[in-house]
Write a protein that holds these residues in place. Structure first.
Motif, mmCIF file in Angstrom:
data_model
loop_
_atom_site.group_PDB
_atom_site.id
_atom_site.type_symbol
_atom_site.label_atom_id
_atom_site.label_comp_id
_atom_site.label_asym_id
_atom_site.label_seq_id
_atom_site.Cartn_x
_atom_site.Cartn_y
_atom_site.Cartn_z
ATOM 1 N N ILE A 133 8.288 -8.387 -5.203
ATOM 2 C CA ILE A 133 8.444 -7.219 -6.076
ATOM 3 C C ILE A 133 8.010 -5.984 -5.305
ATOM 4 O O ILE A 133 6.850 -5.880 -4.880
ATOM 5 C CB ILE A 133 7.608 -7.370 -7.355
ATOM 6 C CG1 ILE A 133 8.000 -8.639 -8.107
ATOM 7 C CG2 ILE A 133 7.762 -6.142 -8.244
ATOM 8 C CD1 ILE A 133 7.172 -8.901 -9.340
ATOM 9 N N PRO A 134 8.880 -5.004 -5.108
ATOM 10 C CA PRO A 134 8.519 -3.789 -4.358
ATOM 11 C C PRO A 134 7.360 -3.048 -5.017
ATOM 12 O O PRO A 134 7.175 -3.092 -6.237
ATOM 13 C CB PRO A 134 9.806 -2.954 -4.388
ATOM 14 C CG PRO A 134 10.896 -3.931 -4.671
ATOM 15 C CD PRO A 134 10.297 -4.997 -5.518
ATOM 16 N N GLU A 135 6.599 -2.360 -4.226
ATOM 17 C CA GLU A 135 5.442 -1.623 -4.720
ATOM 18 C C GLU A 135 5.849 -0.537 -5.713
ATOM 19 O O GLU A 135 5.144 -0.291 -6.705
ATOM 20 C CB GLU A 135 4.695 -0.996 -3.537
ATOM 21 C CG GLU A 135 3.390 -0.300 -3.913
ATOM 22 C CD GLU A 135 2.346 -1.278 -4.437
ATOM 23 O OE1 GLU A 135 1.457 -0.837 -5.194
ATOM 24 O OE2 GLU A 135 2.426 -2.479 -4.093
ATOM 25 N N SER A 136 6.999 0.110 -5.465
ATOM 26 C CA SER A 136 7.457 1.168 -6.380
ATOM 27 C C SER A 136 7.760 0.608 -7.769
ATOM 28 O O SER A 136 7.458 1.240 -8.790
ATOM 29 C CB SER A 136 8.705 1.844 -5.803
ATOM 30 O OG SER A 136 9.748 0.893 -5.593
ATOM 31 N N VAL A 137 8.347 -0.601 -7.797
ATOM 32 C CA VAL A 137 8.652 -1.241 -9.090
ATOM 33 C C VAL A 137 7.363 -1.601 -9.810
ATOM 34 O O VAL A 137 7.241 -1.426 -11.037
ATOM 35 C CB VAL A 137 9.540 -2.491 -8.878
ATOM 36 C CG1 VAL A 137 9.749 -3.223 -10.201
ATOM 37 C CG2 VAL A 137 10.867 -2.103 -8.264
ATOM 38 N N ARG A 138 6.382 -2.095 -9.072
ATOM 39 C CA ARG A 138 5.102 -2.451 -9.681
ATOM 40 C C ARG A 138 4.407 -1.225 -10.275
ATOM 41 O O ARG A 138 3.809 -1.290 -11.350
ATOM 42 C CB ARG A 138 4.198 -3.109 -8.640
ATOM 43 C CG ARG A 138 4.679 -4.486 -8.178
ATOM 44 C CD ARG A 138 3.741 -5.066 -7.149
ATOM 45 N NE ARG A 138 2.392 -5.211 -7.705
ATOM 46 C CZ ARG A 138 1.327 -5.548 -6.977
ATOM 47 N NH1 ARG A 138 1.455 -5.715 -5.665
ATOM 48 N NH2 ARG A 138 0.152 -5.677 -7.544
ATOM 49 N N LYS A 139 4.486 -0.096 -9.584
ATOM 50 C CA LYS A 139 3.861 1.131 -10.093
ATOM 51 C C LYS A 139 4.526 1.594 -11.381
ATOM 52 O O LYS A 139 3.857 2.007 -12.332
ATOM 53 C CB LYS A 139 3.932 2.225 -9.034
ATOM 54 C CG LYS A 139 2.990 2.005 -7.848
ATOM 55 C CD LYS A 139 3.086 3.153 -6.854
ATOM 56 C CE LYS A 139 2.118 2.948 -5.693
ATOM 57 N NZ LYS A 139 2.216 4.055 -4.702
ATOM 58 N N ILE A 140 5.862 1.538 -11.379
ATOM 59 C CA ILE A 140 6.589 1.930 -12.600
ATOM 60 C C ILE A 140 6.215 1.017 -13.754
ATOM 61 O O ILE A 140 5.994 1.469 -14.890
ATOM 62 C CB ILE A 140 8.106 1.906 -12.340
ATOM 63 C CG1 ILE A 140 8.496 2.994 -11.339
ATOM 64 C CG2 ILE A 140 8.880 2.083 -13.645
ATOM 65 C CD1 ILE A 140 9.947 2.945 -10.913
ATOM 66 N N TRP A 141 6.127 -0.287 -13.480
ATOM 67 C CA TRP A 141 5.763 -1.236 -14.540
ATOM 68 C C TRP A 141 4.347 -0.972 -15.054
ATOM 69 O O TRP A 141 4.113 -0.951 -16.275
ATOM 70 C CB TRP A 141 5.882 -2.660 -14.007
ATOM 71 C CG TRP A 141 5.295 -3.686 -14.930
ATOM 72 C CD1 TRP A 141 4.131 -4.366 -14.772
ATOM 73 C CD2 TRP A 141 5.834 -4.132 -16.191
ATOM 74 N NE1 TRP A 141 3.897 -5.212 -15.836
ATOM 75 C CE2 TRP A 141 4.930 -5.089 -16.723
ATOM 76 C CE3 TRP A 141 6.981 -3.809 -16.904
ATOM 77 C CZ2 TRP A 141 5.157 -5.727 -17.934
ATOM 78 C CZ3 TRP A 141 7.204 -4.454 -18.127
ATOM 79 C CH2 TRP A 141 6.302 -5.387 -18.624
ATOM 80 N N ASP A 142 3.406 -0.776 -14.165
ATOM 81 C CA ASP A 142 2.024 -0.542 -14.583
ATOM 82 C C ASP A 142 1.889 0.727 -15.423
ATOM 83 O O ASP A 142 1.049 0.795 -16.323
ATOM 84 C CB ASP A 142 1.113 -0.445 -13.350
ATOM 85 C CG ASP A 142 0.952 -1.783 -12.635
ATOM 86 O OD1 ASP A 142 1.196 -2.818 -13.286
ATOM 87 O OD2 ASP A 142 0.610 -1.786 -11.433
ATOM 88 N N GLU A 143 2.715 1.713 -15.121
ATOM 89 C CA GLU A 143 2.592 2.988 -15.823
ATOM 90 C C GLU A 143 3.327 2.988 -17.162
ATOM 91 O O GLU A 143 2.875 3.625 -18.124
ATOM 92 C CB GLU A 143 3.130 4.116 -14.938
ATOM 93 C CG GLU A 143 2.937 5.502 -15.539
ATOM 94 C CD GLU A 143 3.357 6.603 -14.590
ATOM 95 O OE1 GLU A 143 3.328 7.775 -14.996
ATOM 96 O OE2 GLU A 143 3.722 6.285 -13.425
#
Length: 723
Positions: free
Chosen positions: A5-15
């Motif tokens: 899972i790309p880091e950008s996708v993880r950030k969007i999910w967390d936010e």
């Protein structure tokens, strides 16, 4: 190891995970409250699937949302070791959303159970209720120090607990054991007081509400018919067929509301009190949040989401209140025979006002555009208490792979406009195709032969992978037709039941005269020379266990052969009987194949018999070509040649012989006999199905057989059971 899972996708999910889940949960609640009531008005598979998906997802999404908020609240409370990526005020707002998920878990008033079995799961929902309340309290306690949203959170928390409690209570009251116990207490009370009075000259809505008080006992097998309770009322046959239809519509609609919605809770004194507290709490929380809570520090989008949740909760409550006010149950609860007291007079005045709006749900009839021979049920979709349609399955069309046909059509203005366009431009388009040589190109390329070859290859591949049964069931489901109920058909059914009830002084005799799985009762009445009766006895003796399954398929195939080969009749009565025979024949085969539980039959046995009949026909026509009108040609060929095959226990062979026997009768007598046989078979199937099977059909648009079942009950044409 590389994280997939790309880091950008993880950030969007967390936010955005909590925001997305909370809005998705609100969307599911909106879908349920708006579309759930429509499932009693239609059997459309797409709409039912959407409601089913929303019903299953709603709880899962709410549970998931509470889990995410709990995790976020735990991270905040851990202090500097787990710093939050968002301002503290925004995290407080996210925690404030947890009680809204409790509101969503309470489900809309319009649906608490998707199926009857869901009512039996009320202990599981009770356990989930305790768990979610504990989680919400945990989140609330973590945010107490310096929480600006303390008061609104408490108010929404109270509303959420009330909503969730209402759902559990509704499931509990609709569970089999509790529903039977409460109904028994009510019936004993009515029996002692004899306070159920049914008047012939009153509106069908009021009569249906009175009958429902008794019908609940039949629904849970406490008694077999309406006469087991001491009530004052006329003979059901004194009502007109149209009023009888309206009465039964009201009874079945009340069954739906009691078993699948919160109607039993919201109409009680406790329910009304809780609903006022719940609605008042949401309004008070909105007022405090809007006027007193300082929004500085909150993310603007989160504030918008919060207002959306508030407005959504208020809107859902208003919609639920409107549905509640204009329900049949409300009219039933308000209607009071005590006109002398002020309270009774006040209730009756409100009931009279509501009646003007509820009357929109009444049956409406209109002539078809194709000649206007029949009047069909055409109640507007949003006001229907049931689908008002009769499904059908034609064996001959299924076998030759012809598209399903409809005898009666109600065309809208859009259809009429399309017909006019087709009439004006159809010839021009047809001429263009022939002049340009497109038709010749199709012939030159052997398109039809290529299609036939592909069809052959697909059949071989299906057989190779063992998917014959699956493909056959797909063909069955795609071959069903949908007919609007005609007034003439309903009148025919009503008068047949009334005649059977009047001709027998002893109810037990009447039961035996109308409930036969072979049609013997009608044959004994109309077969003057006894040839058909003797033939049926000889034929049934060749089967080890001749049941409703074999009877329906044999009579259906015989009806199909007669319908497509016999000359059309000019006599209006015989013409009606011919159309009634076809509609009821297709309907019974549809029930046997797709809804066998309503007939209390085995699904596997009925599917085997029908498929075996199709295989017999395929063997008979092996090497033979069907002309451009395959349905009529196949029926004529079977009538002329198939009876030469001497096959033991062959359904198609027996059906062909039966059709040839019926062909010898006069035109008028032939179709009168066949139509009355189908009434007998329909009555037998209706009387032998379990009440819960009929109650389940209320969630899929309803079925005509459920109306026939209630007709039998009202006319006391069912087997007696001990009370």
């Amino acid at each position: 190891m590389v994280n997939p899972i790309p880091e950008s996708v993880r950030k969007i999910w967390d936010e955005w995970n909590i925001r997305g889940v909370i809005l998705f949960s609100l969307s599911l609640q909106t879908i349920l409250i708006l579309f759930a009531p429509l499932r009693k008005s239609t059997g459309n598979k797409l709409l039912i699937s959407v409601i089913w998906s929303a019903y299953l997802l709603a709880d899962w999404v709410a549970y998931f949302g509470v889990g995410l908020i709990t995790q976020r609240a735990g991270d905040i409370s851990d202090g500097p070791d787990h710093p939050s990526k968002q301002p503290a005020e925004s995290n407080e707002l996210l925690a404030f959303w947890a009680p809204f998920l409790l509101l969503h878990l309470g489900s809309p008033d319009t649906i608490t159970a998707f199926a009857l079995e869901d009512n039996e799961l009320w202990p599981r929902y009770l356990f989930g209720f305790v768990f979610q309340v504990v989680a919400a309290v945990y989140i609330f306690l973590l945010t107490i120090p310096g929480n600006k949203l303390l008061i609104p959170t408490i108010l929404i928390f109270i509303a959420g607990i009330i909503k969730y409690f209402e759902r559990i209570l509704a499931l509990y009251l609709a569970s089999v054991d509790e529903f039977r116990d409460s109904t028994l207490r009510e019936l004993v009370k009515h029996y002692q007081k004899c306070d159920i009075v049914i008047k012939k000259d009153t509106d069908y809505l009021e009569v249906g509400c009175q009958y429902f008080k008794i019908f609940k006992g039949i629904l849970v097998d406490l008694m077999s018919n309406f006469k087991r309770v001491n009530f004052v009322g006329p003979f059901f046959g004194d009502f007109s067929p149209e009023d009888a239809l309206g009465i039964i519509e009201v009874e079945l609609n009340l069954v739906y509301e009691v078993l699948y919605t919160k109607i039993q809770v919201t109409h009680s004194v406790l329910g009304i009190t809780l609903r006022l507290i719940c609605f008042g709490s949401v309004l008070a929380a909105l007022s405090v949040f809007y006027f007193q809570v300082e929004k500085h520090g909150f993310i603007e989008f989160d504030v918008c989401v919060t207002y959306t949740l508030f407005l959504g909760a208020i809107a859902l409550d208003i919609i639920a209140f409107s549905v509640l006010i204009f329900s049949d149950w409300t009219f039933c609860a308000l209607r009071n025979d005590d006109n002398e007291s002020r309270l009774g007079n006040f209730k009756n005045r409100i009931a009279a006002i509501l009646q003007w709006f509820i009357i929109l749900k009444g049956s409406r009839w209109q002539h078809t555009h194709e000649g206007g021979e029949y009047e069909v049920l055409a109640t507007p979709f949003l006001f229907r208490r049931w689908s008002g349609s009769v499904s059908g399955l034609s064996w001959i069309r299924l076998w030759v792979k012809a598209p399903p046909s409809r005898a009666q059509k109600v065309e809208s203005s859009v259809h009429l406009a399309c017909d006019k366009v087709n009439h004006h431009f159809g010839f021009a388009i047809n001429g263009f195709i022939h002049n340009c040589g497109i038709y010749q190109i199709f012939q030159l390329l052997y398109i039809y032969k290529i299609i036939a070859l592909l069809d052959f290859m697909i059949e071989k591949l299906v057989a190779l992978f063992g998917l014959c049964d699956t493909m056959f069931q797909i063909r069955v489901k795609t071959s069903t037709s949908l007919e609007p109920l005609t007034k003439e058909l309903w009148q025919f059914l009503f008068h047949e039941m009334k005649r059977k009830a009047q001709n027998a002084n002893d109810p037990e005799v009447a039961i035996k005269r109308i409930c036969s799985p072979t049609g013997d009762c009608t044959l004994q009445e109309l077969d003057t020379n006894g040839d058909l009766t003797a033939f049926m006895k000889k034929m049934t003796a060749t089967y080890r266990d001749f049941s409703i399954i074999e009877s329906v398929i044999i009579w259906h195939v015989a009806t199909e052969l007669l319908y497509y080969t016999a000359e059309k009749v000019s006599n209006e009565k015989a013409c009606n009987a011919r159309e009634f025979s076809k509609i009821l024949s297709d309907y019974m085969l549809y029930l046997l194949q797709l809804k066998p539980t309503v007939l209390n039959s085995t699904a596997s046995a009925s599917k085997f018999r029908l498929r075996d009949t199709c295989i017999e026909a395929s063997r008979f026509f092996e090497g033979k070509k069907l002309n451009p009108n395959p349905v009529k040609f196949a029926c004529e060929k079977i009538m002329l040649e198939f009876n030469t095959w001497e096959l033991m226990c062959s359904v198609l062979n027996d059906a062909t012989k039966l059709a040839n026997q019926l062909q010898k009768l006069e035109k008028d007598m032939k179709w009168e006999l066949v139509s009355k046989v189908w009434v007998e078979l329909l009555s037998y199937g209706a009387s032998h199905g379990r009440p819960t099977a009929h109650a389940q059909q209320a969630t899929n648009g309803g079925e005509l057989i459920s109306f026939v079942w209630l007709l039998l009950l009202h006319f006391d044409l069912v087997e007696s059971k001990s009370f």
